[in-house]
Write a protein that holds these residues in place. Sequence first.
Motif, PDB file in Angstrom:
ATOM      1  N   TYR A  77     -50.435 -14.079 -53.988  1.00 40.39           N
ATOM      2  CA  TYR A  77     -50.543 -12.842 -53.215  1.00 40.39           C
ATOM      3  C   TYR A  77     -49.567 -11.822 -53.783  1.00 40.39           C
ATOM      4  CZ  TYR A  77     -50.639  -9.663 -49.216  1.00 40.39           C
ATOM      5  OH  TYR A  77     -50.785  -8.565 -48.418  1.00 40.39           O
ATOM      6  N   ARG A  78     -50.085 -10.646 -54.118  1.00 40.70           N
ATOM      7  CA  ARG A  78     -49.270  -9.570 -54.661  1.00 40.70           C
ATOM      8  C   ARG A  78     -49.178  -8.458 -53.619  1.00 40.70           C
ATOM      9  NH1 ARG A  78     -46.118 -11.387 -58.749  1.00 40.70           N
ATOM     10  NH2 ARG A  78     -47.341 -12.380 -60.421  1.00 40.70           N
ATOM     11  N   TYR A  79     -48.006  -8.327 -53.024  1.00 45.23           N
ATOM     12  CA  TYR A  79     -47.826  -7.441 -51.896  1.00 45.23           C
ATOM     13  C   TYR A  79     -48.188  -5.982 -52.189  1.00 45.23           C
ATOM     14  CZ  TYR A  79     -45.757  -5.119 -47.887  1.00 45.23           C
ATOM     15  OH  TYR A  79     -45.572  -4.343 -46.784  1.00 45.23           O
ATOM     16  N   PRO A  80     -47.785  -5.394 -53.331  1.00 40.51           N
ATOM     17  CA  PRO A  80     -48.088  -3.974 -53.552  1.00 40.51           C
ATOM     18  C   PRO A  80     -49.578  -3.643 -53.484  1.00 40.51           C
ATOM     19  CG  PRO A  80     -46.396  -4.686 -55.080  1.00 40.51           C
ATOM     20  CD  PRO A  80     -46.909  -5.920 -54.403  1.00 40.51           C
ATOM     21  N   VAL A  81     -50.434  -4.570 -53.912  1.00 42.19           N
ATOM     22  CA  VAL A  81     -51.878  -4.308 -53.869  1.00 42.19           C
ATOM     23  C   VAL A  81     -52.559  -5.025 -52.703  1.00 42.19           C
ATOM     24  CG1 VAL A  81     -52.072  -3.788 -56.314  1.00 42.19           C
ATOM     25  CG2 VAL A  81     -52.335  -6.155 -55.563  1.00 42.19           C
ATOM     26  N   GLN A  82     -51.767  -5.759 -51.904  1.00 46.07           N
ATOM     27  CA  GLN A  82     -52.280  -6.414 -50.694  1.00 46.07           C
ATOM     28  C   GLN A  82     -53.476  -7.307 -50.988  1.00 46.07           C
ATOM     29  OE1 GLN A  82     -50.924  -5.407 -47.104  1.00 46.07           O
ATOM     30  NE2 GLN A  82     -49.315  -5.324 -48.670  1.00 46.07           N
ATOM     31  N   ALA A  83     -53.345  -8.136 -52.026  1.00 48.83           N
ATOM     32  CA  ALA A  83     -54.471  -8.984 -52.422  1.00 48.83           C
ATOM     33  C   ALA A  83     -53.974 -10.245 -53.114  1.00 48.83           C
ATOM     34  CB  ALA A  83     -55.411  -8.222 -53.350  1.00 48.83           C
ATOM     35  N   VAL A  84     -54.765 -11.309 -52.991  1.00 48.38           N
ATOM     36  CA  VAL A  84     -54.524 -12.525 -53.766  1.00 48.38           C
ATOM     37  C   VAL A  84     -55.152 -12.322 -55.141  1.00 48.38           C
ATOM     38  CG1 VAL A  84     -54.995 -14.993 -53.957  1.00 48.38           C
ATOM     39  CG2 VAL A  84     -54.451 -13.998 -51.720  1.00 48.38           C
ATOM     40  N   LEU A  86     -55.879 -13.528 -59.246  1.00 51.21           N
ATOM     41  CA  LEU A  86     -56.035 -14.630 -60.182  1.00 51.21           C
ATOM     42  C   LEU A  86     -55.317 -14.243 -61.469  1.00 51.21           C
ATOM     43  CD1 LEU A  86     -59.811 -15.556 -59.718  1.00 51.21           C
ATOM     44  CD2 LEU A  86     -57.825 -16.348 -58.421  1.00 51.21           C
ATOM     45  N   GLU A  87     -54.403 -15.114 -61.934  1.00 48.47           N
ATOM     46  CA  GLU A  87     -53.532 -14.741 -63.038  1.00 48.47           C
ATOM     47  C   GLU A  87     -53.226 -15.928 -63.939  1.00 48.47           C
ATOM     48  OE1 GLU A  87     -49.915 -12.719 -61.738  1.00 48.47           O
ATOM     49  OE2 GLU A  87     -50.745 -12.613 -59.714  1.00 48.47           O
ATOM     50  N   PHE A  88     -52.822 -15.614 -65.171  1.00 44.26           N
ATOM     51  CA  PHE A  88     -52.148 -16.595 -66.002  1.00 44.26           C
ATOM     52  C   PHE A  88     -50.707 -16.721 -65.513  1.00 44.26           C
ATOM     53  CE2 PHE A  88     -55.306 -15.526 -69.447  1.00 44.26           C
ATOM     54  CZ  PHE A  88     -55.809 -16.811 -69.590  1.00 44.26           C
ATOM     55  N   PRO A  89     -50.074 -17.890 -65.698  1.00 45.35           N
ATOM     56  CA  PRO A  89     -48.655 -18.022 -65.352  1.00 45.35           C
ATOM     57  C   PRO A  89     -47.830 -16.981 -66.111  1.00 45.35           C
ATOM     58  CG  PRO A  89     -49.612 -20.169 -65.825  1.00 45.35           C
ATOM     59  CD  PRO A  89     -50.644 -19.144 -66.212  1.00 45.35           C
ATOM     60  N   ALA A  90     -46.819 -16.443 -65.438  1.00 45.97           N
ATOM     61  CA  ALA A  90     -46.014 -15.382 -66.049  1.00 45.97           C
ATOM     62  C   ALA A  90     -44.708 -15.252 -65.286  1.00 45.97           C
ATOM     63  CB  ALA A  90     -46.769 -14.059 -66.051  1.00 45.97           C
ATOM     64  N   GLY A  91     -43.763 -14.550 -65.893  1.00 50.32           N
ATOM     65  CA  GLY A  91     -42.504 -14.291 -65.219  1.00 50.32           C
ATOM     66  C   GLY A  91     -41.598 -13.438 -66.076  1.00 50.32           C
ATOM     67  N   LYS A  92     -40.584 -12.839 -65.436  1.00 47.18           N
ATOM     68  CA  LYS A  92     -39.712 -11.928 -66.161  1.00 47.18           C
ATOM     69  C   LYS A  92     -38.559 -12.662 -66.834  1.00 47.18           C
ATOM     70  CE  LYS A  92     -36.775 -10.400 -62.299  1.00 47.18           C
ATOM     71  NZ  LYS A  92     -35.478 -10.817 -62.841  1.00 47.18           N
ATOM     72  N   THR A 111     -45.995 -24.161 -62.629  1.00 47.80           N
ATOM     73  CA  THR A 111     -47.136 -25.078 -62.695  1.00 47.80           C
ATOM     74  C   THR A 111     -46.752 -26.549 -62.795  1.00 47.80           C
ATOM     75  OG1 THR A 111     -47.367 -25.141 -65.124  1.00 47.80           O
ATOM     76  CG2 THR A 111     -48.340 -23.258 -63.972  1.00 47.80           C
ATOM     77  N   GLY A 112     -45.524 -26.852 -63.221  1.00 42.41           N
ATOM     78  CA  GLY A 112     -45.106 -28.231 -63.435  1.00 42.41           C
ATOM     79  C   GLY A 112     -45.419 -28.754 -64.826  1.00 42.41           C
ATOM     80  N   TYR A 113     -46.114 -27.971 -65.639  1.00 39.34           N
ATOM     81  CA  TYR A 113     -46.485 -28.429 -66.975  1.00 39.34           C
ATOM     82  C   TYR A 113     -45.395 -28.128 -68.009  1.00 39.34           C
ATOM     83  CZ  TYR A 113     -51.377 -29.310 -65.671  1.00 39.34           C
ATOM     84  OH  TYR A 113     -52.527 -29.815 -65.108  1.00 39.34           O
ATOM     85  N   THR A 114     -45.267 -29.050 -68.950  1.00 38.16           N
ATOM     86  CA  THR A 114     -44.539 -28.793 -70.191  1.00 38.16           C
ATOM     87  C   THR A 114     -45.555 -28.867 -71.326  1.00 38.16           C
ATOM     88  OG1 THR A 114     -43.973 -31.147 -70.376  1.00 38.16           O
ATOM     89  CG2 THR A 114     -42.332 -29.689 -69.357  1.00 38.16           C
ATOM     90  N   ALA A 115     -45.228 -28.215 -72.449  1.00 34.20           N
ATOM     91  CA  ALA A 115     -46.169 -28.147 -73.562  1.00 34.20           C
ATOM     92  C   ALA A 115     -45.556 -28.698 -74.833  1.00 34.20           C
ATOM     93  CB  ALA A 115     -46.616 -26.708 -73.782  1.00 34.20           C
ATOM     94  N   ARG A 116     -46.373 -29.360 -75.636  1.00 29.95           N
ATOM     95  CA  ARG A 116     -45.930 -29.924 -76.910  1.00 29.95           C
ATOM     96  C   ARG A 116     -45.839 -28.863 -77.999  1.00 29.95           C
ATOM     97  NH1 ARG A 116     -49.731 -33.148 -77.264  1.00 29.95           N
ATOM     98  NH2 ARG A 116     -51.044 -32.065 -78.786  1.00 29.95           N
ATOM     99  N   GLU A 154     -41.313 -18.164 -53.131  1.00 31.28           N
ATOM    100  CA  GLU A 154     -42.442 -18.035 -54.065  1.00 31.28           C
ATOM    101  C   GLU A 154     -43.558 -18.981 -53.628  1.00 31.28           C
ATOM    102  OE1 GLU A 154     -43.028 -17.686 -58.880  1.00 31.28           O
ATOM    103  OE2 GLU A 154     -41.591 -19.152 -58.134  1.00 31.28           O
ATOM    104  N   PHE A 155     -44.742 -18.435 -53.429  1.00 34.53           N
ATOM    105  CA  PHE A 155     -45.886 -19.224 -52.984  1.00 34.53           C
ATOM    106  C   PHE A 155     -47.075 -18.914 -53.893  1.00 34.53           C
ATOM    107  CE2 PHE A 155     -43.195 -18.362 -49.359  1.00 34.53           C
ATOM    108  CZ  PHE A 155     -43.034 -19.606 -48.775  1.00 34.53           C
ATOM    109  N   LEU A 156     -47.624 -19.947 -54.522  1.00 31.52           N
ATOM    110  CA  LEU A 156     -48.789 -19.748 -55.377  1.00 31.52           C
ATOM    111  C   LEU A 156     -49.536 -21.060 -55.536  1.00 31.52           C
ATOM    112  CD1 LEU A 156     -48.056 -20.975 -58.484  1.00 31.52           C
ATOM    113  CD2 LEU A 156     -46.591 -18.948 -58.459  1.00 31.52           C
ATOM    114  N   ASP A 157     -50.835 -20.954 -55.758  1.00 32.98           N
ATOM    115  CA  ASP A 157     -51.680 -22.109 -56.035  1.00 32.98           C
ATOM    116  C   ASP A 157     -51.901 -22.214 -57.537  1.00 32.98           C
ATOM    117  OD1 ASP A 157     -51.984 -22.640 -53.339  1.00 32.98           O
ATOM    118  OD2 ASP A 157     -53.870 -21.536 -53.175  1.00 32.98           O
ATOM    119  N   VAL A 158     -51.914 -23.423 -58.046  1.00 35.02           N
ATOM    120  CA  VAL A 158     -52.251 -23.682 -59.442  1.00 35.02           C
ATOM    121  C   VAL A 158     -53.623 -24.340 -59.484  1.00 35.02           C
ATOM    122  CG1 VAL A 158     -51.596 -24.916 -61.546  1.00 35.02           C
ATOM    123  CG2 VAL A 158     -49.827 -23.952 -60.064  1.00 35.02           C
TER     124      VAL A 158
END
Length: 204
Positions: A77-84, A86-92, A111-116, A154-158
């Motif tokens: 959920y992104r508060y400024p646009v008042q909508a849930v 769909l996104e790729f994982p991201a962060g600052k 997400t809990g994932y690590t990558a090789r 922080e609340f999000l579904d994977v």
Amino acid sequence: MKADSDPDQAGAVPAGHLVETLVDSVEILKGRFLHAMRDTVRLPDGTRATREYVIHPGAVMIVALLDDGRLVLERQYRYPVQAVMLEFPAGKLDPGEASLACAQRELLEETGYTAREWARAGVLHPVISYSTEFIDIWFARGLTPGQRKLDAGEFLDVFTATPGELLAWCASGKVTDAKTLTGALWLQNVLSGAWALDWQAAAP
């Protein structure tokens, strides 16, 4: 003025006749996240104008590929646009943090994932008219699931989806997030073989 018809020049570094020169700068806001400025600039014709913009530390986005070809995506959920969205994982980026280290941290935390293996695809500027923000685009593969480490509040579904499903959502307008649309463009070209990636093993 005649338009430049040379395609090789269209993406060149802007010539000096387009540059705006800083005259004065005033801080408008310094919050926990937002840092807003109002600059006075001299335009190419010598007149002056104001430019208001937000200073941003930069961010990363991860196109994470499972071994079966599916993608790791998020609903948030992104508060400024008042909508849930769909996104790729991201962060600052944290202060002084390297881009790859940020991508690895954000993928694990959200997400809990690590990558090789990792590959930096490029960079995007999502809001060039009013922010300094840039987002480094990373691809990740050889994923291993683990425990998420979400930040407080922080609340999000994977969830996972095929590239075809993601592209259909982009076409239908279900996906409107700028970074995810850009990531989908990169993904489409990588999967078709049109654009190459330079993969590197994750540091042990």
